[in-house]
Write a protein that holds these residues in place. Structure first.
Motif, mmCIF file in Angstrom:
data_model
loop_
_atom_site.group_PDB
_atom_site.id
_atom_site.type_symbol
_atom_site.label_atom_id
_atom_site.label_comp_id
_atom_site.label_asym_id
_atom_site.label_seq_id
_atom_site.Cartn_x
_atom_site.Cartn_y
_atom_site.Cartn_z
ATOM 1 N N TYR A 13 10.036 3.758 0.002
ATOM 2 C CA TYR A 13 8.988 4.709 0.343
ATOM 3 C C TYR A 13 9.530 6.133 0.252
ATOM 4 O O TYR A 13 10.542 6.467 0.858
ATOM 5 N N SER A 23 2.599 2.938 -2.157
ATOM 6 C CA SER A 23 2.486 3.909 -3.251
ATOM 7 C C SER A 23 1.292 4.846 -3.073
ATOM 8 O O SER A 23 1.294 5.955 -3.590
ATOM 9 N N GLY A 24 0.277 4.436 -2.315
ATOM 10 C CA GLY A 24 -0.892 5.279 -2.088
ATOM 11 C C GLY A 24 -0.858 6.069 -0.803
ATOM 12 O O GLY A 24 -1.805 6.789 -0.501
ATOM 13 N N HIS A 73 12.238 -0.714 0.824
ATOM 14 C CA HIS A 73 10.916 -0.655 0.209
ATOM 15 C C HIS A 73 10.683 0.604 -0.623
ATOM 16 O O HIS A 73 9.629 0.743 -1.235
ATOM 17 N N TYR A 95 0.804 -1.216 0.000
ATOM 18 C CA TYR A 95 0.000 0.000 0.000
ATOM 19 C C TYR A 95 0.843 1.274 0.000
ATOM 20 O O TYR A 95 0.293 2.375 0.004
#
Length: 166
Positions: free
Chosen positions: A96, A66-67, A94, A64
Motif C-alpha cells: 500500500y 489500489s483504489g 501488501h 481494494y
C-alpha cells in the motif's frame, strides 16, 4: 481539540472526515471497514478512505487497496499496538502506497515508532503531544535493532542482528 500532523508540520485544511460514517459524501469521508465493504458489495461507489479498527483483519481490505487514498488505523489506547502491525503489513506485505493515518490515542513518544512502521499522518489530541509537535520537539532513537518500513538509513549487518542492507 484534535489536529492533523505530518513530518512537514500541522495540516490546516485536511479534507478527510475521520468520524466513522459521518460527514461529507463527496469521497472525503472515512467510513468504517464494515460500511466500506457493504457499500462496495451494494455496487455503490465506495469512499476513497477507510477506518480500520485494531481487531479487524487487514487482509479483508487488500483487494481494494489500489483504489484507496487513505487508510486510517485506530489506536484505542496507548497500550494497544495492533495498528503498528497493521501498518507494517499494509506497507510491506501488501504494497500500500497511499496515505496511512494514525488515529485515537496517539502519544508523542510513539510517533517516531509509528513513522518507522509507515504512518505518514496523525490525528493528535493529546495536549502534551500537540505542544511538543508545535515546538518541533519530536525525539527518537537513532539506532534500531529491527528494520523499518520507512525512514531508516542503512546500517551495518551483524550475524546476531537483523537490519537493512548496508
Amino acid at each position: 481539540m484534535s489536529r492533523i500532523w505530518t513530518v512537514d508540520g500541522f495540516v490546516e485544511n485536511d479534507p478527510w472526515t475521520i468520524e466513522p460514517d459521518a460527514g461529507a459524501s463527496d469521497g472525503t469521508r472515512v467510513p468504517t471497514l464494515e460500511t466500506f465493504l457493504a457499500e462496495f458489495a451494494d455496487g455503490a461507489k465506495p469512499a476513497a478512505g477507510v477506518m480500520v479498527e485494531p481487531n479487524e483483519e487487514i487482509e479483508r481490505l487488500v483487494p481494494y487497496l489500489s483504489g484507496l487514498e487513505l487508510v486510517a488505523l485506530r489506536f484505542p489506547a496507548f497500550n494497544d499496538g495492533r495498528a503498528f502491525s497493521q501498518a507494517a503489513l499494509l506497507r510491506s506485505r501488501h504494497g500500500y502506497a497511499g496515505a496511512l493515518r494514525a488515529t485515537g490515542d496517539v502519544l508523542i513518544d510513539q510517533i517516531p515508532l509509528m513513522l518507522r512502521c509507515g504512518f505518514d499522518s496523525f490525528v493528535v489530541t493529546d495536549e502534551i503531544a500537540l505542544k511538543r509537535l508545535a515546538d518541533k520537539r519530536l525525539t527518537g532513537i537513532a539506532n534500531h535493532y529491527q528494520p523499518a518500513i520507512a525512514g531508516d538509513a542503512p546500517v551495518a549487518r551483524f550475524s546476531w542482528r537483523r537490519g537493512n542492507a548496508a
